[in-house]
Design a protein around this motif. Sequence first.
Motif, PDB file in Angstrom:
ATOM      1  N   UNK A   1       0.620  -1.239   0.055  1.00 14.74           N
ATOM      2  CA  UNK A   1       0.014  -0.064   0.244  1.00 14.74           C
ATOM      3  C   UNK A   1       0.749   1.168   0.132  1.00 14.74           C
ATOM      4  N   UNK A   2       1.948   1.167   0.695  1.00 15.12           N
ATOM      5  CA  UNK A   2       2.688   2.420   0.971  1.00 15.12           C
ATOM      6  C   UNK A   2       3.457   2.499  -0.650  1.00 15.12           C
ATOM      7  N   UNK A   3       3.863   1.612  -1.201  1.00 16.82           N
ATOM      8  CA  UNK A   3       4.581   1.547  -2.512  1.00 16.82           C
ATOM      9  C   UNK A   3       3.449   2.397  -3.615  1.00 16.82           C
ATOM     10  N   UNK A   4       2.173   1.922  -3.657  1.00 17.42           N
ATOM     11  CA  UNK A   4       0.985   2.328  -4.355  1.00 17.42           C
ATOM     12  C   UNK A   4       0.838   3.746  -4.125  1.00 17.42           C
ATOM     13  N   UNK A   5       0.850   4.143  -2.856  1.00 19.46           N
ATOM     14  CA  UNK A   5       0.630   5.696  -2.638  1.00 19.46           C
ATOM     15  C   UNK A   5       1.716   6.655  -3.388  1.00 19.46           C
TER      16      UNK A   5
ATOM     17  N   UNK B   1      -3.980   4.209  -7.295  1.00 14.88           N
ATOM     18  CA  UNK B   1      -5.478   4.022  -6.399  1.00 14.88           C
ATOM     19  C   UNK B   1      -5.534   2.681  -5.878  1.00 14.88           C
ATOM     20  N   UNK B   2      -5.897   2.635  -4.488  1.00 20.02           N
ATOM     21  CA  UNK B   2      -6.010   1.361  -3.584  1.00 20.02           C
ATOM     22  C   UNK B   2      -7.234   1.061  -3.410  1.00 20.02           C
ATOM     23  N   UNK B   3      -7.696   0.101  -3.888  1.00 18.98           N
ATOM     24  CA  UNK B   3      -9.319  -0.233  -4.141  1.00 18.98           C
ATOM     25  C   UNK B   3      -9.777  -1.042  -2.749  1.00 18.98           C
ATOM     26  N   UNK B   4     -11.205  -0.624  -2.425  1.00 14.52           N
ATOM     27  CA  UNK B   4     -11.679  -1.351  -1.186  1.00 14.52           C
ATOM     28  C   UNK B   4     -12.514  -2.469  -1.692  1.00 14.52           C
ATOM     29  N   UNK B   5     -12.717  -2.580  -3.013  1.00 14.50           N
ATOM     30  CA  UNK B   5     -13.747  -3.499  -3.444  1.00 14.50           C
ATOM     31  C   UNK B   5     -13.326  -3.668  -4.864  1.00 14.50           C
ATOM     32  N   UNK B   6     -14.099  -4.702  -5.764  1.00 13.98           N
ATOM     33  CA  UNK B   6     -13.920  -4.883  -6.868  1.00 13.98           C
ATOM     34  C   UNK B   6     -14.443  -3.554  -8.028  1.00 13.98           C
ATOM     35  N   UNK B   7     -15.563  -3.099  -7.431  1.00 15.06           N
ATOM     36  CA  UNK B   7     -16.162  -1.952  -8.114  1.00 15.06           C
ATOM     37  C   UNK B   7     -15.217  -0.829  -8.069  1.00 15.06           C
ATOM     38  N   UNK B   8     -14.449  -0.656  -6.854  1.00 16.70           N
ATOM     39  CA  UNK B   8     -13.584   0.519  -6.670  1.00 16.70           C
ATOM     40  C   UNK B   8     -12.321   0.341  -7.461  1.00 16.70           C
ATOM     41  N   UNK B   9     -11.769  -0.933  -7.847  1.00 15.89           N
ATOM     42  CA  UNK B   9     -10.880  -1.170  -8.364  1.00 15.89           C
ATOM     43  C   UNK B   9     -11.219  -0.990  -9.921  1.00 15.89           C
ATOM     44  N   UNK B  10     -12.380  -1.059 -10.544  1.00 17.03           N
ATOM     45  CA  UNK B  10     -12.774  -0.610 -11.691  1.00 17.03           C
ATOM     46  C   UNK B  10     -12.713   0.801 -11.907  1.00 17.03           C
TER      47      UNK B  10
ATOM     48  N   UNK C   1      -4.611   1.854 -13.763  1.00 15.79           N
ATOM     49  CA  UNK C   1      -3.858   1.026 -12.832  1.00 15.79           C
ATOM     50  C   UNK C   1      -4.358   1.114 -11.516  1.00 15.79           C
ATOM     51  N   UNK C   2      -4.537   0.263 -10.857  1.00 16.49           N
ATOM     52  CA  UNK C   2      -5.083   0.172  -9.380  1.00 16.49           C
ATOM     53  C   UNK C   2      -4.428  -0.996  -8.608  1.00 16.49           C
ATOM     54  N   UNK C   3      -4.459  -1.113  -7.210  1.00 15.75           N
ATOM     55  CA  UNK C   3      -3.744  -2.131  -6.535  1.00 15.75           C
ATOM     56  C   UNK C   3      -5.298  -2.437  -5.647  1.00 15.75           C
ATOM     57  N   UNK C   4      -5.517  -3.699  -5.480  1.00  9.61           N
ATOM     58  CA  UNK C   4      -6.598  -4.297  -5.049  1.00  9.61           C
ATOM     59  C   UNK C   4      -5.985  -5.660  -3.872  1.00  9.61           C
ATOM     60  N   UNK C   5      -6.141  -4.984  -2.627  1.00  5.79           N
ATOM     61  CA  UNK C   5      -5.520  -6.010  -1.525  1.00  5.79           C
ATOM     62  C   UNK C   5      -6.659  -7.196  -1.628  1.00  5.79           C
TER      63      UNK C   5
END
Length: 477
Positions: A278-282, A287-296, A304-308
């Motif tokens: 997450x730190x690297x993504x920031x 974007x750090x997604x909180x859901x699949x929809x958020x990632x989309x 581009x997005x990071x999805x935990x």
Amino acid sequence: MQASAAECEGSRSPLGRLRLLVALDALLVHGSVGKAAEQMGIGAPAMSRLLQQIRATYGDRILVKTARGMVPTPFAETLRMRLRALATETSDLLDVSQPVEPRTPRAQSNKAPIVAAPPLAMQADLSVNGPTPADFAAKLARIGPRAEPRQRLAKFVATIGAGAGRSRPLTVEEADEAFALILAGKADPIQIGAFLVVLHYRGVTAAELAGLVQASRRHIGAPDIGAGAVDLDWPAYLSPKASYEPWFLLAAKLVAQAGYRVLIHGSAANPTEGERMADSARILRMPIAASLGDASDGIAEQGIAYLPLSAMSQQIQALTALYSLFEMRSPLNIATHLLNPLGAAASLLGASRAMYQTGPRDAAALLGWRDLAVLSNKRDVAEATPYRATKLHRLVDGVAETTLLPSQAEPAALQPIGLTSLEYWQSVWEGRVRDARPRQIVIDTAAAALLMLERGAADAFAAKQEKAAALWDGRLG
């Protein structure tokens, strides 16, 4: 050793071809040329020649030598149950101590003329009292789809873990059903541990891995492959013990800047691992997604997005956390790399151990995926190692192939002073530190991704390197 002309001629006759099927059954049961030869009462060299004829007949390697022994190919696994049934039916027909009951026309019209429950392995030694493998298989077969969930899962645990002479790998459908029961919360915790550990100890097959992935993707609500709003799926499940800089994230950023939509998904059992990603993504304003929809949405805005993993499924996240109880990874740690949560048309994975390099590719092929690549260097993520030759195992439009990426001369490494590894990583990206070594890692990693996305031929890698180098030089413009 080449098969003799007489043996080749014999293998073309009906009797000779039947002998090949019996030999193939023995090889799949034992996973060993020597043990299969002993079962058939022939020498190991003769069994090796039969294996050569089997490979020539099917145009498939059938058994592949790995660190855990001879492992069946995905194609060979599709033959296992039919061969077991055929071998058992043949054995029964030749058993003069038992009357052969004629099959009625009605029975023949309702099912194939084989045993109702194909045995899991060879017939037991008749000198041993107790149920035979056929009896054991028949008992498991009586546990149907309407049985209580824990009993259904117990059936699959017994199928893979009952020991030599009684066990076999699961089919795609069986592995899917078993893991779906676990994800639905219908399994006893002991069953979960037993299921995952037995799969790991014996070595998960491509079919079993495909079943785990199929159940997991259904569980998280992933769209069909190629139907999502993303071009490249890039799993990154970093070990909490890994200390290397995430150069692959810089490569993913370059690929996104080239106009491709990229999803990075990762983190697993250890919070530190997730925080580092997450730190690297920031830092990259990813974007750090909180859901699949958020990632989309994030990909639509920035490419581009990071999805935990925790944002996809708390349950799968918890199952990967069993590492602390096992002190080893389970097949689920491989399956997470194949989640492809947004249905990207192409995937780029990393795997260091030989047994895991082609398994994900074969599982993807069983699932009908068309484009996937596995870099054979790091187990946690696809990141190039330009300074040693690396194999790239690919599915290109559904066809499996392997490309060897040549090694390059390694420049001297810089010794950064007063910077943490993450600060050094950021400084390289922002141009405040010039280091040829990580620059080449990023360029070659991006080139591998571009080769995958653009379905380039093996000899096109150099051209992709040039394109990636141009992207790197213009990244801050």
